[in-house]
Design an enzyme around this catalytic site. Structure first.
Site, PDB file in Angstrom:
ATOM      1  N   LYS A 107       0.867  -1.177   0.000  1.00 29.78           N
ATOM      2  CA  LYS A 107       0.000   0.000   0.000  1.00 29.78           C
ATOM      3  C   LYS A 107       0.895   1.214   0.000  1.00 29.78           C
ATOM      4  O   LYS A 107       2.048   1.143   0.456  1.00 29.78           O
ATOM      5  CB  LYS A 107      -0.890   0.009   1.258  1.00 29.78           C
ATOM      6  CG  LYS A 107      -2.205   0.707   1.047  1.00 29.78           C
ATOM      7  CD  LYS A 107      -3.157  -0.181   0.256  1.00 29.78           C
ATOM      8  CE  LYS A 107      -4.519   0.448   0.111  1.00 29.78           C
ATOM      9  NZ  LYS A 107      -5.491  -0.544  -0.391  1.00 29.78           N
TER      10      LYS A 107
HETATM   11  P1  NAD Z   1     -12.807   7.145  -3.048  1.00 25.70           P
HETATM   12  O1  NAD Z   1     -11.822   8.202  -2.771  1.00 25.70           O
HETATM   13  O2  NAD Z   1     -13.239   6.888  -4.447  1.00 25.70           O
HETATM   14  O3  NAD Z   1     -14.125   7.379  -2.183  1.00 25.70           O
HETATM   15  C1  NAD Z   1     -14.072   7.521  -0.794  1.00 25.70           C
HETATM   16  C2  NAD Z   1     -15.441   8.016  -0.355  1.00 25.70           C
HETATM   17  O4  NAD Z   1     -15.515   8.016   1.067  1.00 25.70           O
HETATM   18  C3  NAD Z   1     -15.750   9.422  -0.823  1.00 25.70           C
HETATM   19  O5  NAD Z   1     -17.103   9.491  -1.208  1.00 25.70           O
HETATM   20  C4  NAD Z   1     -15.504  10.256   0.437  1.00 25.70           C
HETATM   21  O6  NAD Z   1     -16.244  11.456   0.440  1.00 25.70           O
HETATM   22  C5  NAD Z   1     -16.006   9.287   1.479  1.00 25.70           C
HETATM   23  N1  NAD Z   1     -15.568   9.570   2.832  1.00 25.70           N
HETATM   24  C6  NAD Z   1     -14.342   9.911   3.269  1.00 25.70           C
HETATM   25  N2  NAD Z   1     -14.346  10.072   4.598  1.00 25.70           N
HETATM   26  C7  NAD Z   1     -15.617   9.813   5.000  1.00 25.70           C
HETATM   27  C8  NAD Z   1     -16.274   9.799   6.250  1.00 25.70           C
HETATM   28  N3  NAD Z   1     -15.603  10.087   7.378  1.00 25.70           N
HETATM   29  N4  NAD Z   1     -17.590   9.481   6.291  1.00 25.70           N
HETATM   30  C9  NAD Z   1     -18.279   9.177   5.167  1.00 25.70           C
HETATM   31  N5  NAD Z   1     -17.706   9.170   3.955  1.00 25.70           N
HETATM   32  C10 NAD Z   1     -16.391   9.482   3.874  1.00 25.70           C
HETATM   33  O7  NAD Z   1     -12.200   5.806  -2.388  1.00 25.70           O
HETATM   34  P2  NAD Z   1     -12.599   4.297  -2.702  1.00 25.70           P
HETATM   35  O8  NAD Z   1     -11.663   3.805  -3.716  1.00 25.70           O
HETATM   36  O9  NAD Z   1     -14.060   4.204  -2.897  1.00 25.70           O
HETATM   37  O10 NAD Z   1     -12.178   3.599  -1.323  1.00 25.70           O
HETATM   38  C11 NAD Z   1     -13.067   3.537  -0.219  1.00 25.70           C
HETATM   39  C12 NAD Z   1     -12.638   2.415   0.707  1.00 25.70           C
HETATM   40  O11 NAD Z   1     -12.629   1.183  -0.015  1.00 25.70           O
HETATM   41  C13 NAD Z   1     -11.237   2.546   1.301  1.00 25.70           C
HETATM   42  O12 NAD Z   1     -11.216   1.947   2.563  1.00 25.70           O
HETATM   43  C14 NAD Z   1     -10.390   1.708   0.345  1.00 25.70           C
HETATM   44  O13 NAD Z   1      -9.191   1.275   0.953  1.00 25.70           O
HETATM   45  C15 NAD Z   1     -11.355   0.564   0.095  1.00 25.70           C
HETATM   46  N6  NAD Z   1     -11.103  -0.211  -1.123  1.00 25.70           N
HETATM   47  C16 NAD Z   1     -11.080   0.385  -2.347  1.00 25.70           C
HETATM   48  C17 NAD Z   1     -10.906  -0.392  -3.481  1.00 25.70           C
HETATM   49  C18 NAD Z   1     -10.937   0.182  -4.872  1.00 25.70           C
HETATM   50  O14 NAD Z   1     -10.965  -0.602  -5.827  1.00 25.70           O
HETATM   51  N7  NAD Z   1     -10.995   1.481  -5.045  1.00 25.70           N
HETATM   52  C19 NAD Z   1     -10.710  -1.778  -3.366  1.00 25.70           C
HETATM   53  C20 NAD Z   1     -10.749  -2.354  -2.100  1.00 25.70           C
HETATM   54  C21 NAD Z   1     -10.961  -1.558  -0.983  1.00 25.70           C
END
Ligand code: NAD
Length: 419
Positions: A107
């Site tokens: 990461k």
């Molecule tokens: P992103 O940046 O596209 O979206 C994150 C979202 O969370 C945004 O809408 C943001 O406004 C919101 N957010 C941030 N802080 C917040 C809070 N305190 N309360 C409510 N909403 C909040 O990120 P993503 O890629 O969607 O990732 C989200 C989660 O999923 C992370 O934990 C990431 O590690 C995990 N994840 C992502 C992927 C991927 O393919 N992108 C894969 C596996 C896991």
């Protein structure tokens, strides 16, 4: 002594301790398994639009190299520190092993709030970070992907920066790129759709029919936004959604089409409606069949766990549930189906693996082939988790992590300690 500290790494360490006790891993072997192989910290000076220079701290942690290159997302977030990055790298290792992918976990990220940067500044941070990482990454060494605060465009800049250095196009250096640059069809949607697929299976187990079932989704980015749409396409009524700017709840169900149009225009949920606004904290404890935390770590804790009313907890985010909350859910095993993060959001890294394979072969698949292979992989992982949980009377999380840890441990033992 370790450089990894902070609440997120403490949580990863505590979770690992539970698994290590269950697997009876000797004390002497535990650090070998848990401590990351490499950690890189870099400074990224970036020219601002006003002519000044800001220096942002960047990190990359590679957990283990026993099974192949490391693989993991890149997070741009103001509060990022090396403990959080290390925890996410460790979780990636268990996740990849559970899914049977030939990767160790990694990461990385930059301690910057991407929402405060102009597009030109965001490009500057992205390119400088990748430039600093060049000695430590490579298609057979460590392959990056998007995570919170980064997206396909950032991956395109990473790919271009690395390719300029090599003097030829190297699409296999990152996954989650635009399809036009060698990205795979279905990657952007993979995590959210994978979550919805597993929710479908969990609903079958719990005897919940999709018509009339309800969902609440926290986070409306790549994972949460796609998950909300995919759940509504499966017939669930989405009662609540939130992001870092606003939270909405409507007992009659929210209009996902209208919300998506608003987010496409403004980038955020804020400003969508004044009528259905709700306190973001309260959203998590509203009654629903499916609760999908898809934003940040440690939102379901020992403090609110006994107020969570869902029947299925679908962890789209990494690490949304603390070990303290797990103890509470342990008592509710029969009434609540937890799809733990390393299973629930594995669709992202599984399709990233498909993208890497296609790039290496320069042979590209259709979207239905990607979706079919993704479903097969998730089905297999779910089956393995449920079988193990049933056999040994474990929670789904302990079963999932035990399978992941065992696979990594076996690979490390077979390779032996060098020199
Ligand atoms: P992103 O940046 O596209 O979206 C994150 C979202 O969370 C945004 O809408 C943001 O406004 C919101 N957010 C941030 N802080 C917040 C809070 N305190 N309360 C409510 N909403 C909040 O990120 P993503 O890629 O969607 O990732 C989200 C989660 O999923 C992370 O934990 C990431 O590690 C995990 N994840 C992502 C992927 C991927 O393919 N992108 C894969 C596996 C896991």
């Amino acid at each position: 002594m370790t450089i990894y500290s902070g609440p997120v790494f403490d949580m990863a360490r505590r979770q690992f301790g539970v698994i290590a006790d269950y697997l009876e891993i000797p004390e002497a072997e535990r650090d070998w398994l848990l401590q990351p192989k490499r950690a890189i910290a870099v400074s990224c000076p970036v020219r601002r639009d006003d002519g000044g220079v800001s220096v942002f701290q960047g990190y990359r942690v590679q957990h283990h190299l026993a099974l192949g290159p490391t693989k993991g997302g890149t997070r741009f977030s103001a509060s990022l520190d090396i403990g959080e990055v290390a925890a996410l790298a460790v979780w990636m290792s268990w996740k990849c092993a559970l899914a049977g992918l030939p990767y160790g976990g990694a990461k990385g990220g930059v301690a910057v709030d991407p929402y405060t940067l102009s597009r030109r500044e965001l490009e500057g941070v992205s390119r400088r970070y990748m430039q600093e990482m060049i000695p430590f990454v490579g298609p057979q060494v460590d392959v990056m992907a998007p995570d919170m605060g980064t997206n396909e465009q950032v991956m395109a800049w990473f790919m271009d920066t690395y390719s300029m250095y090599r003097g030829s196009a190297v699409p296999e250096i990152v996954t989650g790129k635009p399809v036009e640059l060698g990205g795979t069809l279905g990657r952007r949607e993979a995590t959210g759709r994978g979550l919805a697929f597993l929710v479908g299976r969990a609903m079958e187990r719990m005897g919940i029919a999709p018509g009339g079932a309800t969902a609440i989704v926290q986070g409306y980015g790549n994972v949460g936004g796609v998950a909300a749409r995919a759940l509504s396409e499966r017939g669930l009524r989405v009662l609540g959604v939130s992001d870092h700017t606003a939270a909405y709840h409507d007992p009659g169900g929210l209009d996902i089409d209208a919300i998506d149009r608003h987010v496409a225009k403004t980038g955020f949920l804020a400003g969508y409606s004044t009528q259905s606004l709700i306190d973001p904290e309260a959203l998590l404890t509203m009654p629903c069949d499916v609760l999908a935390p898809c934003a940040v770590e440690r939102v379901v804790t020992h403090v609110n766990a006994d107020q969570i009313k869902c029947r299925i907890l679908a962890e789209g985010a990494n690490g949304p549930t603390t070990p303290g909350a797990d103890l509470v859910f342990e008592q509710r095993k029969t009434e609540m189906f937890v799809i733990p993060d390393i299973l629930c959001n594995a669709g992202g890294v599984i399709v990233s693996y498909f993208e890497w394979v296609q790039d290496l072969q320069q042979y590209y698949w259709g979207e239905s082939e990607v979706a079919e292979k993704l479903h097969l992989a998730l089905e297999r992982s779910l089956h393995n988790v449920e079988t193990r949980a049933k056999r040994d009377g474990l929670s789904n999380r302990t079963a999932a992590m035990a399978i992941g840890v065992e696979k990594v441990r076996k690979a490390m033992q077979l390779r032996g300690l060098f020199p």
